[in-house]
Design an enzyme around this catalytic site. Structure first.
Site, PDB file in Angstrom:
ATOM      1  N   TYR A   1     -55.610  85.086  27.807  1.00  0.00           N
ATOM      2  CA  TYR A   1     -54.900  84.350  26.766  1.00  0.00           C
ATOM      3  C   TYR A   1     -55.758  83.235  26.203  1.00  0.00           C
ATOM      4  O   TYR A   1     -56.640  82.696  26.859  1.00  0.00           O
ATOM      5  CB  TYR A   1     -53.549  83.827  27.261  1.00  0.00           C
ATOM      6  CG  TYR A   1     -53.577  82.956  28.479  1.00  0.00           C
ATOM      7  CD1 TYR A   1     -53.543  81.563  28.354  1.00  0.00           C
ATOM      8  CD2 TYR A   1     -53.617  83.500  29.747  1.00  0.00           C
ATOM      9  CE1 TYR A   1     -53.555  80.753  29.475  1.00  0.00           C
ATOM     10  CE2 TYR A   1     -53.629  82.695  30.871  1.00  0.00           C
ATOM     11  CZ  TYR A   1     -53.596  81.315  30.723  1.00  0.00           C
ATOM     12  OH  TYR A   1     -53.614  80.516  31.837  1.00  0.00           O
TER      13      TYR A   1
ATOM     14  N   HIS B   1     -41.949  79.281  30.008  1.00  0.00           N
ATOM     15  CA  HIS B   1     -42.522  77.993  29.654  1.00  0.00           C
ATOM     16  C   HIS B   1     -42.771  77.981  28.148  1.00  0.00           C
ATOM     17  O   HIS B   1     -42.701  79.018  27.492  1.00  0.00           O
ATOM     18  CB  HIS B   1     -43.794  77.676  30.450  1.00  0.00           C
ATOM     19  CG  HIS B   1     -45.002  78.441  30.057  1.00  0.00           C
ATOM     20  ND1 HIS B   1     -45.309  79.685  30.553  1.00  0.00           N
ATOM     21  CD2 HIS B   1     -45.985  78.133  29.186  1.00  0.00           C
ATOM     22  CE1 HIS B   1     -46.444  80.108  30.022  1.00  0.00           C
ATOM     23  NE2 HIS B   1     -46.875  79.190  29.173  1.00  0.00           N
TER      24      HIS B   1
END
Length: 151
Positions: free
Chosen positions: A119, A51
């Site tokens: 993240y 992605h």
């Protein structure tokens, strides 16, 4: 290295209680701005790819387990357009990886233990208008071989 990608080697400060490490500070030249922090766990051999984002940068860190991280530069204006980079990240190689907007990214969990990823993004997730574009893990345009090579 793909243009715009940054790697920060982490420093562990250890004592008899464990360790401490700073992951990301606002006075480092890594993120333009901070939007969201998230965490995910994946089982061995799971592939989460690919992605990319048009508006946000990502910073990835794997505090447990190990992963093969693959980046592919799909930015047409980039000096490294079409380049693919591979990083081995995790508890055996503790690094932070900045993934600029427009760089497709994904990972495969290595070994026999799950991997956890933490993240950070420069924008918060908007479910009404997500900044997340998908590319199949086996996209022929990227042409990455996810199999471990015996050497």
């Amino acid at each position: 290295m793909i243009n715009g990608v940054k790697v920060k080697k982490l420093v562990k400060h250890c004592d008899d209680r464990g360790f401490f490490a700073e992951l990301l500070r606002d006075d480092e030249d890594i993120l333009e701005r901070f939007g969201q922090a998230s965490m995910s766990m994946s089982y061995p051999e799971v592939i989460k790819a690919f992605h990319y984002h048009e508006e946000q940068d990502d910073v990835w860190f794997f505090p447990s387990g190990n992963a093969q991280v693959v980046l592919h530069d799909i930015r047409e204006e980039s000096e490294t357009a079409g380049a693919t980079d591979v990083y081995y990240m995790g508890e055996d190689n503790p690094i932070l990886l900045l993934i600029p907007k427009g760089v497709a990214h994904g990972y495969r969990v290595l070994g026999t233990r799950p991997a956890t990823i933490i993240y950070f993004t420069t924008k918060s997730y908007n479910p009404a208008d997500p900044d997340e574009k998908r590319i199949p893990w086996d996209d022929p345009g990227i042409g990455f071989d996810w199999n471990t090579q015996n050497r």
